[in-house]
Design a protein around this motif. Sequence first.
Motif, PDB file in Angstrom:
ATOM      1  N   ILE A 166     -11.329   3.672   1.709  1.00 32.05           N
ATOM      2  CA  ILE A 166     -10.652   4.869   2.220  1.00 32.05           C
ATOM      3  C   ILE A 166     -11.628   5.689   3.040  1.00 32.05           C
ATOM      4  O   ILE A 166     -12.727   5.988   2.580  1.00 32.05           O
ATOM      5  CB  ILE A 166     -10.088   5.711   1.059  1.00 32.05           C
ATOM      6  N   ASN A 167     -11.229   6.036   4.237  1.00 34.23           N
ATOM      7  CA  ASN A 167     -12.077   6.855   5.100  1.00 34.23           C
ATOM      8  C   ASN A 167     -11.877   8.339   4.827  1.00 34.23           C
ATOM      9  O   ASN A 167     -12.835   9.094   4.710  1.00 34.23           O
ATOM     10  CB  ASN A 167     -11.773   6.577   6.572  1.00 34.23           C
ATOM     11  N   VAL A 168     -10.632   8.735   4.748  1.00 35.11           N
ATOM     12  CA  VAL A 168     -10.319  10.144   4.536  1.00 35.11           C
ATOM     13  C   VAL A 168      -8.968  10.262   3.864  1.00 35.11           C
ATOM     14  O   VAL A 168      -8.082   9.436   4.089  1.00 35.11           O
ATOM     15  CB  VAL A 168     -10.336  10.930   5.877  1.00 35.11           C
ATOM     16  N   MET A 169      -8.830  11.249   3.005  1.00 40.46           N
ATOM     17  CA  MET A 169      -7.555  11.585   2.386  1.00 40.46           C
ATOM     18  C   MET A 169      -7.309  13.066   2.585  1.00 40.46           C
ATOM     19  O   MET A 169      -8.256  13.849   2.737  1.00 40.46           O
ATOM     20  CB  MET A 169      -7.540  11.243   0.898  1.00 40.46           C
ATOM     21  N   GLY A 170      -6.044  13.428   2.568  1.00 40.08           N
ATOM     22  CA  GLY A 170      -5.773  14.841   2.750  1.00 40.08           C
ATOM     23  C   GLY A 170      -4.310  15.177   2.595  1.00 40.08           C
ATOM     24  O   GLY A 170      -3.515  14.370   2.107  1.00 40.08           O
ATOM     25  N   TRP A 171      -3.994  16.381   3.017  1.00 44.22           N
ATOM     26  CA  TRP A 171      -2.643  16.910   2.893  1.00 44.22           C
ATOM     27  C   TRP A 171      -2.215  17.567   4.197  1.00 44.22           C
ATOM     28  O   TRP A 171      -2.977  18.318   4.800  1.00 44.22           O
ATOM     29  CB  TRP A 171      -2.595  17.949   1.772  1.00 44.22           C
ATOM     30  N   TYR A 172      -1.001  17.267   4.582  1.00 40.32           N
ATOM     31  CA  TYR A 172      -0.324  17.961   5.658  1.00 40.32           C
ATOM     32  C   TYR A 172       0.873  18.679   5.051  1.00 40.32           C
ATOM     33  O   TYR A 172       1.297  18.381   3.936  1.00 40.32           O
ATOM     34  CB  TYR A 172       0.157  16.971   6.722  1.00 40.32           C
ATOM     35  N   SER A 178      -1.474  16.353  -6.544  1.00 45.95           N
ATOM     36  CA  SER A 178      -2.272  15.143  -6.734  1.00 45.95           C
ATOM     37  C   SER A 178      -1.671  14.009  -5.928  1.00 45.95           C
ATOM     38  O   SER A 178      -0.452  13.972  -5.711  1.00 45.95           O
ATOM     39  CB  SER A 178      -2.299  14.742  -8.213  1.00 45.95           C
ATOM     40  N   CYS A 179      -2.507  13.097  -5.510  1.00 47.77           N
ATOM     41  CA  CYS A 179      -2.038  11.944  -4.744  1.00 47.77           C
ATOM     42  C   CYS A 179      -2.898  10.739  -5.105  1.00 47.77           C
ATOM     43  O   CYS A 179      -4.137  10.841  -5.137  1.00 47.77           O
ATOM     44  CB  CYS A 179      -2.109  12.226  -3.255  1.00 47.77           C
ATOM     45  N   THR A 180      -2.232   9.621  -5.345  1.00 46.38           N
ATOM     46  CA  THR A 180      -2.928   8.384  -5.695  1.00 46.38           C
ATOM     47  C   THR A 180      -2.581   7.302  -4.697  1.00 46.38           C
ATOM     48  O   THR A 180      -1.399   7.075  -4.408  1.00 46.38           O
ATOM     49  CB  THR A 180      -2.527   7.915  -7.101  1.00 46.38           C
ATOM     50  N   ALA A 181      -3.598   6.648  -4.203  1.00 44.13           N
ATOM     51  CA  ALA A 181      -3.399   5.505  -3.315  1.00 44.13           C
ATOM     52  C   ALA A 181      -3.458   4.229  -4.141  1.00 44.13           C
ATOM     53  O   ALA A 181      -4.302   4.089  -5.032  1.00 44.13           O
ATOM     54  CB  ALA A 181      -4.478   5.486  -2.235  1.00 44.13           C
ATOM     55  N   ASN A 190     -13.111   8.936  -5.334  1.00 45.16           N
ATOM     56  CA  ASN A 190     -13.098   7.645  -4.648  1.00 45.16           C
ATOM     57  C   ASN A 190     -12.786   6.503  -5.607  1.00 45.16           C
ATOM     58  O   ASN A 190     -12.037   5.580  -5.263  1.00 45.16           O
ATOM     59  CB  ASN A 190     -14.449   7.399  -3.970  1.00 45.16           C
ATOM     60  N   ALA A 191     -13.331   6.557  -6.782  1.00 45.15           N
ATOM     61  CA  ALA A 191     -13.138   5.467  -7.739  1.00 45.15           C
ATOM     62  C   ALA A 191     -11.672   5.337  -8.134  1.00 45.15           C
ATOM     63  O   ALA A 191     -11.161   4.226  -8.299  1.00 45.15           O
ATOM     64  CB  ALA A 191     -14.006   5.692  -8.974  1.00 45.15           C
ATOM     65  N   LYS A 192     -11.008   6.463  -8.281  1.00 44.26           N
ATOM     66  CA  LYS A 192      -9.600   6.447  -8.680  1.00 44.26           C
ATOM     67  C   LYS A 192      -8.659   6.428  -7.485  1.00 44.26           C
ATOM     68  O   LYS A 192      -7.450   6.347  -7.657  1.00 44.26           O
ATOM     69  CB  LYS A 192      -9.286   7.664  -9.549  1.00 44.26           C
ATOM     70  N   LYS A 193      -9.225   6.528  -6.270  1.00 44.69           N
ATOM     71  CA  LYS A 193      -8.424   6.572  -5.047  1.00 44.69           C
ATOM     72  C   LYS A 193      -7.421   7.715  -5.123  1.00 44.69           C
ATOM     73  O   LYS A 193      -6.225   7.541  -4.861  1.00 44.69           O
ATOM     74  CB  LYS A 193      -7.714   5.237  -4.796  1.00 44.69           C
ATOM     75  N   MET A 194      -7.934   8.880  -5.518  1.00 40.36           N
ATOM     76  CA  MET A 194      -7.080  10.048  -5.665  1.00 40.36           C
ATOM     77  C   MET A 194      -7.625  11.217  -4.858  1.00 40.36           C
ATOM     78  O   MET A 194      -8.828  11.317  -4.599  1.00 40.36           O
ATOM     79  CB  MET A 194      -6.978  10.462  -7.134  1.00 40.36           C
ATOM     80  N   VAL A 195      -6.714  12.102  -4.504  1.00 40.16           N
ATOM     81  CA  VAL A 195      -7.079  13.356  -3.866  1.00 40.16           C
ATOM     82  C   VAL A 195      -6.263  14.465  -4.514  1.00 40.16           C
ATOM     83  O   VAL A 195      -5.107  14.254  -4.886  1.00 40.16           O
ATOM     84  CB  VAL A 195      -6.859  13.307  -2.342  1.00 40.16           C
ATOM     85  N   TYR A 196      -6.898  15.606  -4.677  1.00 39.09           N
ATOM     86  CA  TYR A 196      -6.264  16.745  -5.314  1.00 39.09           C
ATOM     87  C   TYR A 196      -6.313  17.945  -4.365  1.00 39.09           C
ATOM     88  O   TYR A 196      -7.252  18.081  -3.579  1.00 39.09           O
ATOM     89  CB  TYR A 196      -7.000  17.127  -6.598  1.00 39.09           C
ATOM     90  N   LEU A 197      -5.326  18.798  -4.497  1.00 43.57           N
ATOM     91  CA  LEU A 197      -5.329  20.042  -3.733  1.00 43.57           C
ATOM     92  C   LEU A 197      -4.995  21.167  -4.698  1.00 43.57           C
ATOM     93  O   LEU A 197      -3.873  21.257  -5.188  1.00 43.57           O
ATOM     94  CB  LEU A 197      -4.314  19.997  -2.590  1.00 43.57           C
ATOM     95  N   VAL A 226       0.865  -1.190   0.000  1.00 37.26           N
ATOM     96  CA  VAL A 226       0.000   0.000   0.000  1.00 37.26           C
ATOM     97  C   VAL A 226       0.891   1.225   0.000  1.00 37.26           C
ATOM     98  O   VAL A 226       1.800   1.335   0.818  1.00 37.26           O
ATOM     99  CB  VAL A 226      -0.923   0.017   1.232  1.00 37.26           C
ATOM    100  N   GLN A 227       0.600   2.131  -0.913  1.00 33.13           N
ATOM    101  CA  GLN A 227       1.408   3.345  -0.951  1.00 33.13           C
ATOM    102  C   GLN A 227       0.593   4.520  -1.468  1.00 33.13           C
ATOM    103  O   GLN A 227      -0.434   4.356  -2.123  1.00 33.13           O
ATOM    104  CB  GLN A 227       2.650   3.162  -1.804  1.00 33.13           C
ATOM    105  N   LEU A 228       1.085   5.700  -1.123  1.00 38.01           N
ATOM    106  CA  LEU A 228       0.512   6.946  -1.602  1.00 38.01           C
ATOM    107  C   LEU A 228       1.578   7.648  -2.423  1.00 38.01           C
ATOM    108  O   LEU A 228       2.703   7.842  -1.952  1.00 38.01           O
ATOM    109  CB  LEU A 228       0.088   7.834  -0.433  1.00 38.01           C
ATOM    110  N   GLN A 229       1.220   8.008  -3.644  1.00 37.14           N
ATOM    111  CA  GLN A 229       2.156   8.660  -4.548  1.00 37.14           C
ATOM    112  C   GLN A 229       1.676  10.078  -4.810  1.00 37.14           C
ATOM    113  O   GLN A 229       0.621  10.279  -5.398  1.00 37.14           O
ATOM    114  CB  GLN A 229       2.259   7.893  -5.863  1.00 37.14           C
ATOM    115  N   ALA A 230       2.475  11.041  -4.382  1.00 34.15           N
ATOM    116  CA  ALA A 230       2.109  12.447  -4.543  1.00 34.15           C
ATOM    117  C   ALA A 230       2.916  13.069  -5.669  1.00 34.15           C
ATOM    118  O   ALA A 230       4.045  12.664  -5.952  1.00 34.15           O
ATOM    119  CB  ALA A 230       2.351  13.200  -3.244  1.00 34.15           C
TER     120      ALA A 230
END
Length: 120
Positions: A30-36, A20-23, A72-79, A1-5
């Motif tokens: 996935i419960n929550v995704m985000g950025w620190y 962008s970040c892909t799990a 959710n479908a792509k397991k991605m989060v954008y900022l 399992v990895q997250l690629q930003a």
Amino acid sequence: VQLQASGGGLVQSGGSLRLSCTASGSIFSINVMGWYRQAPGKERELVASITSGGTPTYAESVEGRFTIAGDNAKKMVYLDMNSLKTEDTAVYYCYANMWVKSKWYSDDYWGQGTLVTVSS
């Protein structure tokens, strides 16, 4: 399992960037995704997060300038970061709380950092 930003870089004050970040991996949900982010000499702080249901949370310092979105479908989060300020300069880390197939509990996962530098 990895997250690629991806998406960091150098931008002038007032400019914009998109992170962008892909799990990937054996993810059940996935419960929550985000950025620190972590600036030099400072502690890591939450920038923005979004639940699987689409509820966003923002740090007060970025409210109105940054927008977080999830797929959710792509397991991605954008900022989307607009009106960037020099104080936004930091290493940005993708984060997710996920259920994975090898664990019986949800856990926190971190991506590698991506550097955002805002010049004056």
